[in-house]
Enzyme design. Structure first.
Site, PDB file in Angstrom:
ATOM      1  N   ASP A 171       0.817  -1.209   0.000  1.00  0.00           N
ATOM      2  CA  ASP A 171       0.000   0.000   0.000  1.00  0.00           C
ATOM      3  C   ASP A 171       0.852   1.261   0.000  1.00  0.00           C
ATOM      4  OD1 ASP A 171      -2.392   1.342  -0.069  1.00  0.00           O
ATOM      5  OD2 ASP A 171      -2.701   1.297   2.103  1.00  0.00           O
TER       6      ASP A 171
ATOM      7  N   ASN B 141     -11.026  -2.456  -5.409  1.00  0.00           N
ATOM      8  CA  ASN B 141     -10.250  -1.499  -6.203  1.00  0.00           C
ATOM      9  C   ASN B 141     -10.901  -1.163  -7.551  1.00  0.00           C
ATOM     10  OD1 ASN B 141      -7.019  -2.756  -5.013  1.00  0.00           O
ATOM     11  ND2 ASN B 141      -8.176  -0.999  -4.294  1.00  0.00           N
TER      12      ASN B 141
ATOM     13  N   GLU C  85       1.578 -13.217  12.172  1.00  0.00           N
ATOM     14  CA  GLU C  85       2.177 -12.092  12.885  1.00  0.00           C
ATOM     15  C   GLU C  85       2.093 -10.867  11.971  1.00  0.00           C
ATOM     16  OE1 GLU C  85       3.369 -12.063  15.994  1.00  0.00           O
ATOM     17  OE2 GLU C  85       2.736 -14.160  16.194  1.00  0.00           O
TER      18      GLU C  85
HETATM   19  C1  IPE Z   1      -5.305  -2.713  -0.246  1.00  0.00           C
HETATM   20  O1  IPE Z   1      -4.998  -1.377  -0.435  1.00  0.00           O
HETATM   21  C2  IPE Z   1      -5.355  -3.417  -1.573  1.00  0.00           C
HETATM   22  C3  IPE Z   1      -4.078  -3.595  -2.252  1.00  0.00           C
HETATM   23  C4  IPE Z   1      -2.894  -3.283  -1.780  1.00  0.00           C
HETATM   24  C5  IPE Z   1      -4.165  -4.210  -3.547  1.00  0.00           C
HETATM   25  P1  IPE Z   1      -6.144  -0.278  -0.556  1.00  0.00           P
HETATM   26  O2  IPE Z   1      -5.460   1.020  -0.719  1.00  0.00           O
HETATM   27  O3  IPE Z   1      -7.113  -0.652  -1.607  1.00  0.00           O
HETATM   28  O4  IPE Z   1      -6.865  -0.398   0.863  1.00  0.00           O
HETATM   29  P2  IPE Z   1      -7.661   0.666   1.712  1.00  0.00           P
HETATM   30  O5  IPE Z   1      -8.630   1.342   0.787  1.00  0.00           O
HETATM   31  O6  IPE Z   1      -6.646   1.632   2.238  1.00  0.00           O
HETATM   32  O7  IPE Z   1      -8.306  -0.111   2.805  1.00  0.00           O
HETATM   33  C1  IPE Z   2      -1.552   0.216  -3.413  1.00  0.00           C
HETATM   34  O1  IPE Z   2      -1.298   1.578  -3.435  1.00  0.00           O
HETATM   35  C2  IPE Z   2      -1.706  -0.372  -4.794  1.00  0.00           C
HETATM   36  C3  IPE Z   2      -3.063  -0.813  -5.132  1.00  0.00           C
HETATM   37  C4  IPE Z   2      -4.104  -0.810  -4.327  1.00  0.00           C
HETATM   38  C5  IPE Z   2      -3.251  -1.299  -6.469  1.00  0.00           C
HETATM   39  P1  IPE Z   2      -2.488   2.600  -3.470  1.00  0.00           P
HETATM   40  O2  IPE Z   2      -2.865   2.874  -4.886  1.00  0.00           O
HETATM   41  O3  IPE Z   2      -3.613   2.157  -2.606  1.00  0.00           O
HETATM   42  O4  IPE Z   2      -1.816   3.894  -2.873  1.00  0.00           O
HETATM   43  P2  IPE Z   2      -2.429   4.866  -1.782  1.00  0.00           P
HETATM   44  O5  IPE Z   2      -2.834   4.030  -0.616  1.00  0.00           O
HETATM   45  O6  IPE Z   2      -3.603   5.547  -2.428  1.00  0.00           O
HETATM   46  O7  IPE Z   2      -1.326   5.806  -1.465  1.00  0.00           O
HETATM   47 MG    MG Z   3      -4.046   2.378  -0.651  1.00  0.00          MG
END
Ligand code: IPE
Ligand code: IPE
Ligand code: MG
Length: 249
Positions: free
Chosen positions: A29, A77, A216
């Site tokens: 993330d 997503n 963990e």
């Molecule tokens: C979790 O990240 C999903 C992936 C890393 C693919 P998100 O960015 O989608 O999760 P939330 O919205 O912060 O919970």
């Molecule tokens: C995780 O990074 C990748 C996917 C969920 C595909 P994010 O795109 O969620 O990045 P942030 O959390 O918005 O910074």
């Molecule tokens: Mg994210």
């Protein structure tokens, strides 16, 4: 693509080889925030994030970790702007095409979990090719969760089990934790021992709900594109300090 020299790293001496997690799962993330902080469009963060994953995979393989599972795209997503979803689907396909030969040469066994039927057909074809080519490889089992949702996975397992009961192949009392696990996408994979989440969010976001029961947790504020080897090393050191009780004393 310019070929990078293949650098193999050995396990840092302060880590105990016999107490490594057998299976590491990562919620990658913070790509969007990484890009935004640099005044770049979010997609640049996703592109950079691929590099982090490549390096982590190679390190896990070098250090003798048996399985790495990475959360690439959740069932939620799809709710992102069209352009971002499109970019991600194209990126997955391109990376898979470009990296397959090298991963195969390194002995990586690739598998995907999630509801793959809803992915673009060209991506599904690339996935099938990667799985087929690598399924007998002896190295790390690399699982990519794409269009994956823990709840969706549990519901589809329930449907499959219910269908078997309806056909009379199974009695309700035959359903136990072992049988249930066998109907999940991860049927052939041991549960993760260590879950790493980057970008500081203290949540699971629908990832491996069943399988993470006793994992963990390691959460770091570092954004995924900045999650480098020194921090993975730190996560493993931390893991080796933990006392896993599994509900016992
Ligand atoms: C979790 O990240 C999903 C992936 C890393 C693919 P998100 O960015 O989608 O999760 P939330 O919205 O912060 O919970
Ligand atoms: C995780 O990074 C990748 C996917 C969920 C595909 P994010 O795109 O969620 O990045 P942030 O959390 O918005 O910074
Ligand atoms: Mg994210």
């Amino acid at each position: 693509m310019t070929a990078e020299p293949l650098v193999t790293t050995t396990l840092p001496p302060d880590l105990d080889r016999d107490r490594l997690p057998r299976h590491v799962a990562v919620i990658m993330d913070g790509n969007g925030r990484w890009a935004q902080r640099r005044g770049l469009p979010r997609i640049m963060g996703h592109r950079q994030g691929v590099d982090t994953l490549k390096k982590l995979l190679r390190t896990c393989n070098d250090w003798g970790i048996g399985a790495l599972t990475a959360y690439a795209f959740s069932t939620e997503n799809w709710g992102r702007p069209h352009a971002e979803v499109d970019f991600l689907m194209t990126l997955f396909e391109r990376v898979l095409r470009q990296e397959l030969a090298e991963m195969n040469a390194e002995g990586v066994r690739i598998q995907f979990v999630g509801n793959l039927q809803s992915l673009p057909a060209s991506l599904q074809a690339e996935i099938a090719r990667a799985v087929q080519l690598t399924h007998e490889n002896p190295g790390i089992c690399f699982t990519i969760a794409t269009n994956y949702g823990g709840r969706q996975e549990i519901v589809q397992a329930c449907q499959a089990i219910a269908a078997e009961v309806q056909l009379g192949k199974l009695a309700p009392e035959d359903i136990d934790e072992h049988l249930f696990s066998r109907h999940l996408y991860t049927a052939d994979l041991a549960d993760p021992d260590l879950l790493i989440r980057t970008s500081g969010e203290m949540r699971i976001s629908n990832f491996l709900l069943w399988q993470l029961a006793y994992a963990e947790l390691y959460v770091t504020d570092t954004l995924w594109p900045d999650f480098h080897l020194d921090e993975f090393h730190q996560a493993l050191s931390d893991y080796q300090q933990r006392h896993r009780r599994f509900g016992k004393v």
